[in-house]
Design a protein around this motif. Structure first.
Motif, PDB file in Angstrom:
ATOM      1  N   THR A 102       0.831  -1.205   0.000  1.00 40.47           N
ATOM      2  CA  THR A 102       0.000   0.000   0.000  1.00 40.47           C
ATOM      3  C   THR A 102       0.863   1.251   0.000  1.00 40.47           C
ATOM      4  OG1 THR A 102      -1.745  -1.148   1.219  1.00 40.47           O
ATOM      5  CG2 THR A 102      -1.797   1.264   1.233  1.00 40.47           C
ATOM      6  N   VAL A 106       1.362   4.440  -2.764  1.00 39.59           N
ATOM      7  CA  VAL A 106       1.299   5.842  -2.335  1.00 39.59           C
ATOM      8  C   VAL A 106       2.548   6.595  -2.764  1.00 39.59           C
ATOM      9  CG1 VAL A 106       1.307   7.347  -0.316  1.00 39.59           C
ATOM     10  CG2 VAL A 106      -0.267   5.414  -0.410  1.00 39.59           C
ATOM     11  N   SER A 261      -8.970  10.256  -3.061  1.00 36.41           N
ATOM     12  CA  SER A 261      -8.441   8.948  -3.421  1.00 36.41           C
ATOM     13  C   SER A 261      -8.694   8.749  -4.908  1.00 36.41           C
ATOM     14  CB  SER A 261      -9.124   7.843  -2.602  1.00 36.41           C
ATOM     15  OG  SER A 261      -8.637   6.566  -2.952  1.00 36.41           O
ATOM     16  N   GLN A 276      -4.118   7.040  -2.275  1.00 35.32           N
ATOM     17  CA  GLN A 276      -4.203   8.456  -1.913  1.00 35.32           C
ATOM     18  C   GLN A 276      -2.873   9.145  -2.185  1.00 35.32           C
ATOM     19  OE1 GLN A 276      -5.167   7.961   2.214  1.00 35.32           O
ATOM     20  NE2 GLN A 276      -7.383   7.913   1.873  1.00 35.32           N
ATOM     21  N   PHE A 281      -2.301  10.537   2.635  1.00 35.93           N
ATOM     22  CA  PHE A 281      -2.109   9.235   3.278  1.00 35.93           C
ATOM     23  C   PHE A 281      -1.372   9.383   4.605  1.00 35.93           C
ATOM     24  CE2 PHE A 281       0.269   5.290   3.963  1.00 35.93           C
ATOM     25  CZ  PHE A 281      -0.752   4.350   3.872  1.00 35.93           C
ATOM     26  N   THR A 285      -2.801   8.299   8.184  1.00 36.34           N
ATOM     27  CA  THR A 285      -2.028   7.383   9.019  1.00 36.34           C
ATOM     28  C   THR A 285      -1.795   7.981  10.400  1.00 36.34           C
ATOM     29  OG1 THR A 285      -0.895   6.543   7.043  1.00 36.34           O
ATOM     30  CG2 THR A 285       0.104   6.045   9.169  1.00 36.34           C
TER      31      THR A 285
END
Length: 326
Positions: A102, A106, A261, A276, A281, A285
């Protein structure tokens, strides 16, 4: 007549390089000591004091010592948070995030999307920069429009993009909200001033006599641009593109509003994925995983961005890129 200023240690390139290396090594050692002792304030004082001492040793002028000392205050404000950010990262957590697919998507989007915005800014901005450098009636109005994104709040920039290109906007058939197109438009909106202004300054530094000589020898305006002004301004164009890319990488507000997104083709997996923009992102997070997890992702983004920036700077160094007629 130029006046040459002599320093106490001479002006040899080798000697200066050795002094710089020694100064950096001392700074790193001092920071490591202060970090281990959990006394970052001590390093702040050391940086200011060592800068003043170094300025006195190299020059001895009270003015130089004063300016170096005052300037070191800003370096403390800029450098110390960065040093502490890097030093306090957990290697295991950074490695975990570095292996996360992931995060890979990004980071790819965080470089690829801004690159598209930078290229678009240059393609549309270089001709405008050339016109601004030559001057025309109503130039002040155009300059104001170009510079407007610099003062517009980031979230407002996203709203402006939606009003201009979203539903009931200038191009109703263009899908903007939540798409890659919208993301690139939002980035271009905030990044274009850097490309235009830097390129315009490059055009303005070109001696008018070169353009005049080209026209006298029979070249039309397009040929003059292609063979004279364009090559001479190439470093300014590249610098403007790099600044536009850097600005787009850091954009958060406009992208969060327009394209929170997006879907895009990810060549590593050979398919369309959804991700994103990196700053968005990192923020999510932080909200979900706290400072440590968001710091690890931010560290990776910082490393990738710094690497790309340094590579481009190296490739566009004066020894590599030389403007002139082909």
């Amino acid at each position: 007549m130029a006046i040459k200023t002599e320093t106490r240690f001479g002006d040899g390139t080798v000697g200066q390089a050795s002094l710089v290396t020694a100064f950096i090594a001392i700074q790193l050692l001092a920071f490591a000591t202060a970090f281990i002792l959990d006394r970052p304030t001590w390093y702040a004082y050391f940086m200011i004091g060592s800068t003043a001492v170094t300025a006195y040793a190299l020059d001895g002028s009270p003015f130089t010592v004063m300016t170096a000392t005052v300037g070191s205050l800003l370096m403390v404000a800029l450098g110390l948070p960065l040093f502490l950010f890097v030093a306090r990262q957990s290697p295991s957590l950074v490695l975990e995030k570095a292996l996360d697919p992931t995060v890979h998507r990004v980071l790819y989007l965080g470089v690829y999307g801004p690159l598209l915005a930078a290229v678009l800014s240059l393609l549309l901005g270089v001709p405008l920069a050339h016109l601004l450098a030559e001057g025309f009636a109503g130039q002040q109005f155009v300059e104001s429009l170009v510079d407007l994104p610099l003062v517009v709040p980031h979230s407002v920039a996203g709203i402006i993009i939606l009003f201009g290109f979203g539903q009931d906007g200038a191009f109703p058939q263009l899908s903007v909200l939540g798409t890659m197109v919208g993301m690139v438009l939002a980035m271009t909106f905030v990044a274009a001033p850097y490309a235009v202004n830097t390129t315009r300054e490059a055009f303005e530094t070109i001696d008018d006599r070169l353009t005049y000589a080209s026209r006298i020898h029979g070249a039309n305006r397009l040929e003059t641009f292609r063979r004279v002004t364009g090559p001479l301004a190439i470093r300014g164009m590249i610098t403007g593109g790099v600044l536009a890319w850097a600005r787009a990488v850091s954009e958060f507000g406009a992208v969060a509003v327009v394209a929170y997104s997006v879907s895009f083709f990810y060549p590593v997996e050979g398919s369309v994925v959804r991700a994103q923009h990196a700053p968005v992102f990192v923020y999510n997070t932080y909200l979900g995983g706290g400072l440590d997890e968001s710091g690890a992702v931010a560290f990776l983004l910082l490393a990738v961005s710094a690497f790309v920036f340094l590579v481009v700077r190296y490739l566009t160094d004066s020894d590599t890129i030389k403007g002139g007629m082909p």
